[in-house]
Write an enzyme that holds these catalytic residues in place. Structure first.
Site, PDB file in Angstrom:
ATOM      1  N   LYS A  92       0.857  -1.187   0.000  1.00 39.54           N
ATOM      2  CA  LYS A  92       0.000   0.000   0.000  1.00 39.54           C
ATOM      3  C   LYS A  92       0.891   1.235   0.000  1.00 39.54           C
ATOM      4  O   LYS A  92       1.901   1.279   0.723  1.00 39.54           O
ATOM      5  CB  LYS A  92      -0.872   0.008   1.271  1.00 39.54           C
ATOM      6  CG  LYS A  92      -1.606   1.324   1.526  1.00 39.54           C
ATOM      7  CD  LYS A  92      -2.642   1.618   0.453  1.00 39.54           C
ATOM      8  CE  LYS A  92      -3.263   3.012   0.651  1.00 39.54           C
ATOM      9  NZ  LYS A  92      -4.177   3.367  -0.469  1.00 39.54           N
TER      10      LYS A  92
ATOM     11  N   CYS B 283      -2.330   9.812  -6.392  1.00 36.11           N
ATOM     12  CA  CYS B 283      -3.453   9.568  -5.481  1.00 36.11           C
ATOM     13  C   CYS B 283      -4.498  10.670  -5.690  1.00 36.11           C
ATOM     14  O   CYS B 283      -4.202  11.854  -5.521  1.00 36.11           O
ATOM     15  CB  CYS B 283      -3.003   9.570  -4.024  1.00 36.11           C
ATOM     16  SG  CYS B 283      -4.403   9.269  -2.905  1.00 36.11           S
TER      17      CYS B 283
HETATM   18  O1  LIG Z   1      -7.363   6.768  -1.579  1.00 29.05           O
HETATM   19  C1  LIG Z   1      -6.308   6.112  -1.675  1.00 29.05           C
HETATM   20  O2  LIG Z   1      -5.613   5.706  -0.709  1.00 29.05           O
HETATM   21  C2  LIG Z   1      -5.873   5.831  -3.073  1.00 29.05           C
HETATM   22  N1  LIG Z   1      -6.851   5.459  -3.950  1.00 29.05           N
HETATM   23  C3  LIG Z   1      -6.603   5.262  -5.275  1.00 29.05           C
HETATM   24  O3  LIG Z   1      -7.505   4.922  -6.067  1.00 29.05           O
HETATM   25  N2  LIG Z   1      -5.341   5.452  -5.757  1.00 29.05           N
HETATM   26  C4  LIG Z   1      -4.318   5.824  -4.930  1.00 29.05           C
HETATM   27  O4  LIG Z   1      -3.175   5.999  -5.422  1.00 29.05           O
HETATM   28  C5  LIG Z   1      -4.603   6.015  -3.546  1.00 29.05           C
HETATM   29  I1  LIG Z   1      -3.014   6.528  -2.306  1.00 29.05           I
END
Ligand SMILES: O=C(O)c1[nH]c(=O)[nH]c(=O)c1I
Length: 313
Positions: free
Chosen positions: A44, A131
Site C-alpha cells: 500500500k 493519489c
Molecule cells: O485513496 C487512496 O488511498 C488511493 N486510492 C486510489 O484509487 N489510488 C491511490 O493511489 C490512492 I493513495
C-alpha cells in the site's frame, strides 16, 4: 505457457500481481499475496507517518460488476512499517517485492527514498504520483513541471531502477509531455498505468445517495469500466518510452482476456485491483489459467511473442 517476466531488473515468475492499495496494507495481507499464484506483490502506498485515511464508507463496488469507486484517503502504516517488512523479506522466495511510496510533499518523498536507499535492499520502489483522494491535494501526475522537479530530486537519490504510478491521461499532448519527461531519467525502469480515474461520482438511484462518504461521494473509479482508458495509457507509453523502459498495466483486469489485451497493448506485467478486492487472491490462479488458455488457443508459447503487437487498421 510461460507467464514469467522481468521488470526493473527483478524476475517475476508470473506477470500478474496486485494493484497497490488492494490487499496490501498489513503484513498478513502481503503474506496472502505471497501464498497466492501472484508473481509478485506491491505494498500500500506509504506516507511518512501512519494514516487512518478517510471516513467510511470509502470503497464500493458498482452495480453490475462494472467496477468500483474509492476514496480511501491513503490509509497506511507509515513508511517505516514497510521498510521493516522489506528488511525482513526473503528475497530468495522467488517473488520480488515492490514498495509504493506516496509522500504528502517532496520533502516526505525525499526522506522516504533516502531511508530506502540507505537500507540498500533488493525491493523496487514505485513512486505514486497519482493519489486522487487527498482533499485539497492536486495529483502530481497532472502537474508536469512539479512531476519533473520531483523526479530531478528523487531519481538520483533512488539511484537504481524504479517505477512511477501514473494517473490516466486523456489528451495525446499529455502522453507526449509525460513521456518526454520520463525519457530524461535513465533509472525510471517502468511506469504503471493507470491509477484510478479520479473523482467520479457513484449514486444509488433508490436511496438517491452517493455510495461513499468522503468528498461528497467523489472518488477514484476502477475495474472493467476503465479498461479502454487503461489500454490506451499502456499503449501510449509503450509507444513513447525508450531505452528499455517498460509498462505495467493496471485497470480493468477481470479475466485472462483483459490481461491478454494489456500485453497486446505493451504491458510487461499486469496488476489487478478491483477484481482482487471483490474475488480475493484466488483471482491470480484463475486469471493465469485463463491467460494460458488464450495463449495456447492462439499458439503463443510466451508473452514476448505478442507483447505490444496490437494491430492497427
Ligand atoms: O485513496 C487512496 O488511498 C488511493 N486510492 C486510489 O484509487 N489510488 C491511490 O493511489 C490512492 I493513495
Amino acid at each position: 505457457a510461460d507467464l514469467s517476466t522481468s521488470i526493473a531488473g527483478v524476475k517475476l515468475p508470473n506477470l500478474l500481481l496486485n494493484a497497490s492499495g488492494v490487499n496490501c496494507r498489513y503484513e498478513n495481507e502481503l503474506q496472502q499475496l505471497l501464498d497466492s499464484s501472484a508473481g509478485s506483490l506491491v505494498t500500500k502506498s506509504a506516507t511518512l507517518n501512519s494514516r487512518d485515511g478517510n471516513p467510511e464508507p470509502r470503497y464500493a463496488p458498482l452495480a453490475g460488476q462494472i467496477g468500483s469507486i474509492n476514496s480511501m484517503g491513503l490509509p497506511n502504516q507509515g513508511y517505516e512499517y514497510y521498510l521493516e517488512y522489506a528488511k525482513k523479506f526473503d528475497y530468495n522466495n522467488g517473488k520480488p517485492l515492490f514498495i509504493s511510496l506516496a509522500g504528502m510533499s517532496l520533502a516526505d518523498n525525499k526522506a522516504m527514498c533516502e531511508a530506502f536507499r540507505d537500507a540498500n535492499l533488493p525491493c523496487v520502489l514505485e513512486i505514486n504520483f497519482s493519489c486522487p483522494n487527498l482533499p485539497g491535494k492536486p495529483q502530481l501526475g497532472y502537474d508536469m513541471e512539479a512531476m519533473e522537479a520531483a523526479l530531478k530530486v528523487l531519481a538520483p537519490i533512488i539511484g537504481k531502477p524504479f517505477g512511477i504510478k501514473l494517473p490516466p491521461y486523456f489528451d495525446i499532448a499529455h502522453f507526449d509531455q509525460a513521456a518526454a519527461i520520463f525519457n530524461k531519467f535513465d533509472n525510471i525502469a517502468y511506469v504503471t498505468c493507470i491509477n484510478s480515474v479520479g473523482n467520479g461520482l457513484a449514486i444509488d438511484w433508490e436511496s438517491e445517495t452517493a455510495l461513499i462518504k468522503p468528498k461528497d461521494g467523489f472518488g477514484g473509479l476502477g475495474g472493467l469500466m476503465v479498461l479502454q482508458t487503461s489500454l490506451a495509457n499502456v499503449n501510449a507509453f509503450y509507444r513513447r518510452l525508450n531505452n528499455g523502459k517498460q509498462v505495467i498495466a493496471c485497470g480493468g483486469v477481470t479475466s485472462g482476456k483483459e490481461a491478454f489485451l494489456h500485453i497486446l497493448a505493451g504491458a510487461s506485467a499486469v496488476q489487478i485491483g478491483t477484481q482482487l478486492q471483490e474475488e480475493g487472491t484466488g483471482v491470480f490462479e484463475r486469471v493465469s489459467k485463463e491467460l494460458q488458455e488464450i495463449m495456447a488457443a492462439k499458439g503463443y508459447k510466451n508473452v514476448e511473442e505478442f507483447r505490444g503487437k496490437v494491430k492497427t487498421l
